[in-house]
Design a protein around this motif. Structure first.
Motif, PDB file in Angstrom:
ATOM      1  N   PHE A  53       0.850  -1.199   0.000  1.00 40.48           N
ATOM      2  CA  PHE A  53       0.000   0.000   0.000  1.00 40.48           C
ATOM      3  C   PHE A  53       0.882   1.244   0.000  1.00 40.48           C
ATOM      4  CE2 PHE A  53      -2.296  -3.418   1.985  1.00 40.48           C
ATOM      5  CZ  PHE A  53      -3.492  -3.384   1.303  1.00 40.48           C
ATOM      6  N   PHE A  54       0.381   2.306  -0.636  1.00 45.36           N
ATOM      7  CA  PHE A  54       1.099   3.583  -0.643  1.00 45.36           C
ATOM      8  C   PHE A  54       0.265   4.612   0.095  1.00 45.36           C
ATOM      9  CE2 PHE A  54       2.027   1.870  -5.082  1.00 45.36           C
ATOM     10  CZ  PHE A  54       3.113   1.127  -4.632  1.00 45.36           C
ATOM     11  N   LEU A  55       0.944   5.444   0.848  1.00 44.87           N
ATOM     12  CA  LEU A  55       0.258   6.518   1.561  1.00 44.87           C
ATOM     13  C   LEU A  55       1.078   7.791   1.407  1.00 44.87           C
ATOM     14  CD1 LEU A  55      -2.179   6.972   3.468  1.00 44.87           C
ATOM     15  CD2 LEU A  55      -0.620   6.594   5.381  1.00 44.87           C
ATOM     16  N   GLY A 120      -2.195  17.518  -0.390  1.00 41.78           N
ATOM     17  CA  GLY A 120      -1.659  16.205  -0.722  1.00 41.78           C
ATOM     18  C   GLY A 120      -0.225  16.253  -1.216  1.00 41.78           C
ATOM     19  N   THR A 121       0.262  15.082  -1.662  1.00 38.94           N
ATOM     20  CA  THR A 121       1.614  14.975  -2.220  1.00 38.94           C
ATOM     21  C   THR A 121       1.531  14.889  -3.751  1.00 38.94           C
ATOM     22  OG1 THR A 121       1.483  12.564  -2.049  1.00 38.94           O
ATOM     23  CG2 THR A 121       2.542  13.728  -0.225  1.00 38.94           C
ATOM     24  N   VAL A 122       2.658  15.165  -4.382  1.00 41.00           N
ATOM     25  CA  VAL A 122       2.727  15.166  -5.843  1.00 41.00           C
ATOM     26  C   VAL A 122       2.349  13.799  -6.425  1.00 41.00           C
ATOM     27  CG1 VAL A 122       4.401  15.238  -7.749  1.00 41.00           C
ATOM     28  CG2 VAL A 122       4.305  17.101  -6.078  1.00 41.00           C
ATOM     29  N   GLY A 123       2.861  12.702  -5.837  1.00 41.33           N
ATOM     30  CA  GLY A 123       2.615  11.374  -6.399  1.00 41.33           C
ATOM     31  C   GLY A 123       1.138  11.032  -6.460  1.00 41.33           C
ATOM     32  N   ALA A 124       0.438  11.250  -5.362  1.00 42.13           N
ATOM     33  CA  ALA A 124      -0.996  10.933  -5.333  1.00 42.13           C
ATOM     34  C   ALA A 124      -1.767  11.888  -6.234  1.00 42.13           C
ATOM     35  CB  ALA A 124      -1.516  11.025  -3.906  1.00 42.13           C
ATOM     36  N   THR A 215     -11.071  16.028   7.503  1.00 37.60           N
ATOM     37  CA  THR A 215     -11.899  15.645   6.367  1.00 37.60           C
ATOM     38  C   THR A 215     -10.981  15.001   5.334  1.00 37.60           C
ATOM     39  OG1 THR A 215     -11.582  17.475   4.805  1.00 37.60           O
ATOM     40  CG2 THR A 215     -12.999  17.902   6.676  1.00 37.60           C
ATOM     41  N   CYS A 216     -11.568  14.576   4.219  1.00 36.36           N
ATOM     42  CA  CYS A 216     -10.731  14.115   3.098  1.00 36.36           C
ATOM     43  C   CYS A 216     -10.987  15.030   1.908  1.00 36.36           C
ATOM     44  CB  CYS A 216     -11.068  12.683   2.732  1.00 36.36           C
ATOM     45  SG  CYS A 216     -12.654  12.572   1.889  1.00 36.36           S
ATOM     46  N   GLY A 217     -11.478  16.265   2.163  1.00 34.55           N
ATOM     47  CA  GLY A 217     -11.885  17.111   1.039  1.00 34.55           C
ATOM     48  C   GLY A 217     -13.187  16.559   0.470  1.00 34.55           C
TER      49      GLY A 217
END
Ligand code: FAD
Length: 316
Positions: A53-55, A120-124, A215-217
């Motif tokens: 898994f990636f986070l 967030g991060t660039v990868g996601a 939240t998660c947006g």
């Protein structure tokens, strides 16, 4: 194979690594020290048969209350490179989007301002073609590098990625890790003007979005036509609906807030209720934007793999 530089933690709580502050522990979690470490960790997971898994910043995931089996790679503090190469900015997958926006502003290039408020991060973000204020990464992206579970390094230009509204072909390959992206520096502008624009966008965002950061947006994507998801949820009578400590925001109905001790089961139940009720009352099937881990990670098949441009097996 050289030894892994990063420590692998066992049974590590994941909730603090997400903006929702929800989810059980990772059976194993590692923060790769660098790209070579990524290869070693992927290889180890493969040898041991561990699910992977990636986070990133955990701002678009709902982690199950039972947590994640196998190995989780946490990238928010790894792959942090950010360097200018002529007309391109080469950025590691773990770089935070607001940092990318600031770097482009300091260099005097416009087009990145919308990223200042996305946590967030660039990868996601690349994987999903994150966007806001009518712009998206597609407008500035020049190149993406991913590593596959078979340790191939692949390189794609945006035209090969089928970038659309919160979508790209990468969504069909959830086990591909985005490790780096390049962004085009093509639109010079006065850094002061860019900073002012970023401040205005951030203020507008703060006025629109709930104050509670747990939240998660946006939970759902906006439908391709017709009213926005938030409006549909409001019309379905779900603004202010609560299940345990999970609350549909009064300010923006497409946000679900964790008001204290909400758990993943409650949020999932609320999400299905909303989907059912919006379908029954408005005839619209809302599609989730937030990723459920681990369940969404089963490979979805779908469109054919984008063509391989630059290869390089790295098996060590
Ligand atoms: C307050 C708030 C506002 C938001 N506003 C916006 C907005 O305006 N626009 C928008 O688009 N989004 C928005 N988001 C959602 C979110 O910030 C973006 O989707 C962001 O791109 C997610 O990045 P992350 O690092 O947090 O990803 P995570 O939540 O950690 O992961 C999301 C998914 O990406 C995968 N992933 C993570 N890193 C990688 C990698 N390197 N390679 C491959 N897969 C990876 C994960 O496995 C997971 O499936 C918002 C979220 C919050 C909390």
């Amino acid at each position: 194979m050289d030894s892994i530089k990063s420590a692998i933690s066992s049974n590590l709580p994941l909730a603090p690594l997400t903006t929702w502050r929800i989810g059980g522990p990772a059976a194993r979690l590692a923060v790769p020290a660098d790209l070579d470490d990524v290869y070693r960790l992927l290889s180890l997971a493969q040898d041991r048969g561990w699910p992977l898994f990636f986070l990133g910043r955990g701002s678009n995931v709902l982690i199950d209350d039972a947590g994640l089996p196998g190995l989780t790679l946490h990238l928010a503090k790894s792959l942090q490179g950010l360097e200018r190469h002529g007309d391109a900015l080469r950025v590691g997958a773990g770089v935070a989007l607001p940092r990318l926006a600031q770097a482009a502003a300091r260099l005097g290039f416009t087009g990145f301002e919308f990223l200042a408020g996305i946590p967030g991060t660039v990868g996601a973000a690349v994987r999903l073609n994150a966007g806001a204020e009518g712009a998206s990464l597609a407008g500035v992206l020049a190149l993406v590098r991913v590593v596959t579970p078979r340790l191939q390094l692949l390189e794609f230009c945006p035209a090969e990625l089928g970038l659309g509204y919160r979508s790209s072909l990468l969504l069909n390959f959830p086990h591909w890790l985005v490790v780096e992206a390049e962004f085009a520096l093509t639109r010079p502008a006065d850094p002061e003007v860019i900073q002012t624009r970023m401040r205005e966008l951030l203020q507008a965002r703060q006025a629109r979005q709930p104050a509670n950061p747990r939240t998660c947006g946006s939970v759902f994507k906006n439908p391709s036509e017709g009213p926005a998801a938030g409006w549909l949820i409001d019309q379905a009578g779900y603004k202010g609906r609560r299940l345990g400590d999970a609350l549909v925001s009064h300010r923006h109905a497409n946000f679900i807030l964790n008001q204290g001790q909400a758990n993943a089961a409650q949020v999932k139940a609320l999400i299905s209720e909303i989907q059912e009720q919006v379908w029954r009352t408005q005839g619209v099937a809302l599609e989730r934007e937030v990723v459920f881990l681990p369940e969404d990670l089963a490979c979805r098949g779908g469109p054919v793999c984008p063509p391989l441009r630059v290869g390089g097996d790295k098996e060590d």
